[in-house]
Design an enzyme around this catalytic site. Structure first.
Site, PDB file in Angstrom:
ATOM      1  N   SER A  43       0.678  -0.916   0.024  1.00  9.25           N
ATOM      2  CA  SER A  43      -0.037  -0.067  -0.040  1.00  9.25           C
ATOM      3  C   SER A  43       0.941   1.249   0.030  1.00  9.25           C
ATOM      4  O   SER A  43       2.033   1.184   0.429  1.00  9.25           O
ATOM      5  CB  SER A  43      -0.874   0.016   1.118  1.00  9.25           C
ATOM      6  OG  SER A  43      -1.674   1.249   1.593  1.00  9.25           O
ATOM      7  N   TYR A  48      -1.165  -0.917  10.812  1.00 12.00           N
ATOM      8  CA  TYR A  48      -1.355  -1.110   9.419  1.00 12.00           C
ATOM      9  C   TYR A  48      -0.150  -0.566   8.665  1.00 12.00           C
ATOM     10  O   TYR A  48       0.483  -1.067   8.041  1.00 12.00           O
ATOM     11  CB  TYR A  48      -2.662  -0.713   8.869  1.00 12.00           C
ATOM     12  CG  TYR A  48      -2.956  -0.734   7.450  1.00 12.00           C
ATOM     13  CD1 TYR A  48      -3.125  -2.060   6.958  1.00 12.00           C
ATOM     14  CD2 TYR A  48      -2.801   0.367   6.658  1.00 12.00           C
ATOM     15  CE1 TYR A  48      -3.387  -2.202   5.842  1.00 12.00           C
ATOM     16  CE2 TYR A  48      -2.786   0.130   5.204  1.00 12.00           C
ATOM     17  CZ  TYR A  48      -3.181  -1.272   4.705  1.00 12.00           C
ATOM     18  OH  TYR A  48      -3.592  -1.210   3.283  1.00 12.00           O
TER      19      TYR A  48
END
Length: 279
Positions: free
Chosen positions: A142, A155
């Site tokens: 990501s 995350y």
């Protein structure tokens, strides 16, 4: 054996055996569809067996129940397949909220799935690839693996780890004919982002956009690919910018959106799904 311009042995998609994790829905399922349409033999793996079987039935693929945290399940799936030419490590979770409010079990699950899932997958398939002298691994990370975001601290940590893991293993495997690419999407319209604010200056893409980028890495074998592509230089620019300027940019683009979901009810349902898979 044909060697492409980037130095890696060519892989003919029409004869390739592709294993995709988290492929019951979203990015994984879209990726499976593209590979199947190109003539590859696709294996759809997901912790949600029903979703995996439904996705596999729709495209004529094989379905495997796979919790990426469990190495034995990886070894069983790879043994049943017999050969994996392309691995797409796509499975992941994205809990959101204040760092101090996140339960330890959720943080552990995030690291176990988003980091150890990649490690287990590569250790399960890379030896066979190396023995054959060719193979390609795609780790779906990501842009949060480059840019810190309040409300996504663990995350962030998992995706920073995924980027570093991909870069290091790429160097280790390069001389053995195996390439590792890391795909870094911006916000994606999938279950992971449900309830969060999308848009408002933040580029948002569809699962099909990310899937296309994943499949394209088989040709380019690039180390990193941002989705959308024009965001690639962004992390370099922000890293070099003064902190006050970065804070201003974050404010303009609602940098705290992960702390304040647009639809708290919808977001809570996803967070509960994450909790259900914690130890």
């Amino acid at each position: 054996m044909r060697i492409l311009g980037h130095g890696y042995p060519a892989i003919d998609v029409r004869d390739a055996r592709v294993l995709i994790t988290g492929a019951g829905r979203g990015i994984g399922r879209s990726t499976a569809q593209i590979f199947a349409d190109a003539g590859a033999e696709v294996a759809i793996a997901d912790v949600d067996t029903a979703a995996a079987e439904a996705a596999a039935a729709a495209i004529g693929a094989r379905a495997f129940e796979l919790d990426v945290r469990v190495r034995d399940q990886w070894d069983k799936a790879v043994a049943e397949l017999g050969r994996v030419d392309i691995l797409v490590n796509n499975a992941g979770v994205m809990p959101a909220g204040a760092f101090l409010d996140e339960p330890d079990a959720v943080g552990r699950a995030t690291i176990d799935i988003n980091v150890w899932g990649l490690i287990h997958g590569m250790r399960a398939v890379a030896p066979g690839m190396i023995a054959r002298g060719r193979g390609h691994i795609v780790n779906v990370a990501s842009l949060a693996g480059k840019l810190p975001i309040p409300g996504l601290a663990v995350y962030n940590a998992s995706k920073f780890a995924a980027v570093g893991l991909s870069a290091a293993t790429r160097l280790e495997f390069a001389e053995q004919g195996v390439s590792v690419s890391c795909v870094l999407p911006s916000a994606v319209r999938t279950r992971l982002s449900s309830g969060l604010t999308l848009g408002r200056g933040m580029p948002t893409v569809d699962p099909e956009d990310v899937a296309a980028a994943i499949v394209q890495t088989l040709q380019t074998r690039k180390a990193e690919v941002a989705v959308p592509n024009y965001l690639g230089p962004l992390d370099i620019a922000l890293a070099a910018a003064p902190e006050r300027a970065v804070q201003l940019v974050r404010k303009l683009f609602d940098g705290n959106r992960a702390l304040n979901p647009a639809d708290a009810g919808v977001r809570a349902k996803y967070e509960e799904q994450v909790r259900e898979i914690t130890d």
